[in-house]
Design a protein around this motif. Structure first.
Motif, PDB file in Angstrom:
ATOM      1  N   SER A   1     -12.996  -4.473  -3.987  1.00  0.00           N
ATOM      2  CA  SER A   1     -13.630  -5.195  -2.887  1.00  0.00           C
ATOM      3  C   SER A   1     -12.551  -5.367  -1.833  1.00  0.00           C
ATOM      4  O   SER A   1     -11.688  -6.226  -1.939  1.00  0.00           O
ATOM      5  CB  SER A   1     -14.127  -6.565  -3.350  1.00  0.00           C
ATOM      6  N   ASN A   2     -12.596  -4.516  -0.831  1.00  0.00           N
ATOM      7  CA  ASN A   2     -11.472  -4.416   0.078  1.00  0.00           C
ATOM      8  C   ASN A   2     -11.949  -3.978   1.453  1.00  0.00           C
ATOM      9  O   ASN A   2     -12.668  -3.000   1.575  1.00  0.00           O
ATOM     10  CB  ASN A   2     -10.496  -3.376  -0.501  1.00  0.00           C
ATOM     11  N   GLN A   3     -11.500  -4.691   2.491  1.00  0.00           N
ATOM     12  CA  GLN A   3     -11.874  -4.293   3.837  1.00  0.00           C
ATOM     13  C   GLN A   3     -10.886  -3.291   4.429  1.00  0.00           C
ATOM     14  O   GLN A   3     -11.102  -2.754   5.498  1.00  0.00           O
ATOM     15  CB  GLN A   3     -11.984  -5.511   4.742  1.00  0.00           C
ATOM     16  N   TYR A   4      -9.786  -3.026   3.730  1.00  0.00           N
ATOM     17  CA  TYR A   4      -8.781  -2.082   4.180  1.00  0.00           C
ATOM     18  C   TYR A   4      -8.940  -0.761   3.456  1.00  0.00           C
ATOM     19  O   TYR A   4      -9.305  -0.717   2.293  1.00  0.00           O
ATOM     20  CB  TYR A   4      -7.373  -2.626   3.916  1.00  0.00           C
ATOM     21  N   GLN A   5      -8.600   0.329   4.106  1.00  0.00           N
ATOM     22  CA  GLN A   5      -8.637   1.649   3.468  1.00  0.00           C
ATOM     23  C   GLN A   5      -7.351   1.825   2.672  1.00  0.00           C
ATOM     24  O   GLN A   5      -6.278   1.903   3.253  1.00  0.00           O
ATOM     25  CB  GLN A   5      -8.756   2.752   4.535  1.00  0.00           C
ATOM     26  N   ALA A   6      -7.446   1.869   1.370  1.00  0.00           N
ATOM     27  CA  ALA A   6      -6.268   2.033   0.518  1.00  0.00           C
ATOM     28  C   ALA A   6      -5.842   3.489   0.490  1.00  0.00           C
ATOM     29  O   ALA A   6      -6.653   4.391   0.656  1.00  0.00           O
ATOM     30  CB  ALA A   6      -6.573   1.551  -0.896  1.00  0.00           C
ATOM     31  N   ARG A   7      -4.548   3.717   0.245  1.00  0.00           N
ATOM     32  CA  ARG A   7      -4.022   5.076   0.138  1.00  0.00           C
ATOM     33  C   ARG A   7      -4.248   5.671  -1.239  1.00  0.00           C
ATOM     34  O   ARG A   7      -4.242   6.877  -1.404  1.00  0.00           O
ATOM     35  CB  ARG A   7      -2.525   5.074   0.435  1.00  0.00           C
ATOM     36  N   SER A   8      -4.404   4.823  -2.246  1.00  0.00           N
ATOM     37  CA  SER A   8      -4.540   5.348  -3.595  1.00  0.00           C
ATOM     38  C   SER A   8      -5.552   4.525  -4.376  1.00  0.00           C
ATOM     39  O   SER A   8      -5.848   3.398  -4.026  1.00  0.00           O
ATOM     40  CB  SER A   8      -3.195   5.325  -4.318  1.00  0.00           C
ATOM     41  N   ALA A   9      -6.068   5.117  -5.408  1.00  0.00           N
ATOM     42  CA  ALA A   9      -7.023   4.434  -6.283  1.00  0.00           C
ATOM     43  C   ALA A   9      -6.812   4.967  -7.691  1.00  0.00           C
ATOM     44  O   ALA A   9      -6.281   6.053  -7.883  1.00  0.00           O
ATOM     45  CB  ALA A   9      -8.455   4.700  -5.821  1.00  0.00           C
TER      46      ALA A   9
ATOM     47  N   VAL B   1      -8.329  11.594  -0.645  1.00  0.00           N
ATOM     48  CA  VAL B   1      -7.306  12.430  -0.036  1.00  0.00           C
ATOM     49  C   VAL B   1      -6.276  11.513   0.592  1.00  0.00           C
ATOM     50  O   VAL B   1      -6.605  10.661   1.412  1.00  0.00           O
ATOM     51  CB  VAL B   1      -7.935  13.351   1.061  1.00  0.00           C
ATOM     52  N   LEU B   2      -5.022  11.690   0.184  1.00  0.00           N
ATOM     53  CA  LEU B   2      -3.961  10.868   0.729  1.00  0.00           C
ATOM     54  C   LEU B   2      -3.526  11.434   2.074  1.00  0.00           C
ATOM     55  O   LEU B   2      -3.450  12.650   2.219  1.00  0.00           O
ATOM     56  CB  LEU B   2      -2.768  10.822  -0.233  1.00  0.00           C
TER      57      LEU B   2
ATOM     58  N   ALA C   1       6.884   3.876  -8.218  1.00  0.00           N
ATOM     59  CA  ALA C   1       8.289   4.141  -7.901  1.00  0.00           C
ATOM     60  C   ALA C   1       8.596   3.744  -6.457  1.00  0.00           C
ATOM     61  O   ALA C   1       9.660   3.181  -6.175  1.00  0.00           O
ATOM     62  CB  ALA C   1       8.615   5.610  -8.140  1.00  0.00           C
ATOM     63  N   GLN C   2       7.675   4.014  -5.556  1.00  0.00           N
ATOM     64  CA  GLN C   2       7.868   3.648  -4.158  1.00  0.00           C
ATOM     65  C   GLN C   2       7.884   2.121  -4.010  1.00  0.00           C
ATOM     66  O   GLN C   2       8.691   1.578  -3.268  1.00  0.00           O
ATOM     67  CB  GLN C   2       6.777   4.270  -3.295  1.00  0.00           C
ATOM     68  N   ALA C   3       7.040   1.431  -4.739  1.00  0.00           N
ATOM     69  CA  ALA C   3       7.033  -0.035  -4.706  1.00  0.00           C
ATOM     70  C   ALA C   3       8.353  -0.578  -5.245  1.00  0.00           C
ATOM     71  O   ALA C   3       8.938  -1.509  -4.671  1.00  0.00           O
ATOM     72  CB  ALA C   3       5.863  -0.574  -5.521  1.00  0.00           C
ATOM     73  N   ARG C   4       8.839   0.005  -6.331  1.00  0.00           N
ATOM     74  CA  ARG C   4      10.118  -0.434  -6.902  1.00  0.00           C
ATOM     75  C   ARG C   4      11.269  -0.220  -5.921  1.00  0.00           C
ATOM     76  O   ARG C   4      12.186  -1.033  -5.839  1.00  0.00           O
ATOM     77  CB  ARG C   4      10.397   0.281  -8.218  1.00  0.00           C
ATOM     78  N   GLU C   5      11.219   0.864  -5.189  1.00  0.00           N
ATOM     79  CA  GLU C   5      12.247   1.153  -4.183  1.00  0.00           C
ATOM     80  C   GLU C   5      12.248   0.088  -3.081  1.00  0.00           C
ATOM     81  O   GLU C   5      13.303  -0.381  -2.658  1.00  0.00           O
ATOM     82  CB  GLU C   5      12.007   2.549  -3.591  1.00  0.00           C
TER      83      GLU C   5
ATOM     84  N   ASP D   1       0.873  -1.166   0.000  1.00  0.00           N
ATOM     85  CA  ASP D   1       0.000   0.000   0.000  1.00  0.00           C
ATOM     86  C   ASP D   1       0.909   1.214   0.000  1.00  0.00           C
ATOM     87  O   ASP D   1       1.354   1.692   1.042  1.00  0.00           O
ATOM     88  CB  ASP D   1      -0.910  -0.007   1.230  1.00  0.00           C
ATOM     89  N   VAL D   2       1.234   1.670  -1.199  1.00  0.00           N
ATOM     90  CA  VAL D   2       2.157   2.787  -1.381  1.00  0.00           C
ATOM     91  C   VAL D   2       1.535   3.809  -2.326  1.00  0.00           C
ATOM     92  O   VAL D   2       0.561   3.519  -3.024  1.00  0.00           O
ATOM     93  CB  VAL D   2       3.516   2.303  -1.930  1.00  0.00           C
TER      94      VAL D   2
END
Length: 109
Positions: free
Chosen positions: A87-95, A107-108, A59-63, A54-55
């Protein structure tokens, strides 16, 4: 991210018996504590593993992947696939397109 066997993978050994597996586990724990790894684990067929990051960016994932000891030692080969769980029970940072699954502007933190 999906990890598959890399060039240094030792055939006939389980994921947990691979070189640098312990170091990989310690590193993934750090990423988890930093709240960048939601969940992860080895495939039951002994063909690598999967982690859900959850990034904010690819680029952050690649890092993150670039600093994994098992990747650096070529035991695991990383494959990144940007993905959003509608379909997700977690609040994602991005979409996709910066909107939440409900269509509202996201809003991030």
């Amino acid at each position: 991210m999906i990890y598959t066997p890399g060039p240094a993978w030792q055939t006939g050994k389980t994921v947990s018996e691979q070189p640098f597996y312990r170091e990989h586990g310690k590193y993934m724990k750090q990423v988890f504590v930093a709240r960048q790894l939601l969940m992860g684990g080895a495939f039951l067929d002994n063909q690598g593993g999967l982690g859900i990051l959850d990034v904010a960016s690819e680029a952050q994932a690649r890092e993150i992947v670039a600093h994994d000891p098992a990747v650096l030692e070529r035991v695991f080969e990383p494959h990144l696939h940007p993905w959003h769980a509608y379909s997700n029970q977690y609040q994602a940072r991005s979409a996709p397109s910066g909107k939440s699954p409900s269509g509202e502007k996201e809003v991030l933190p």
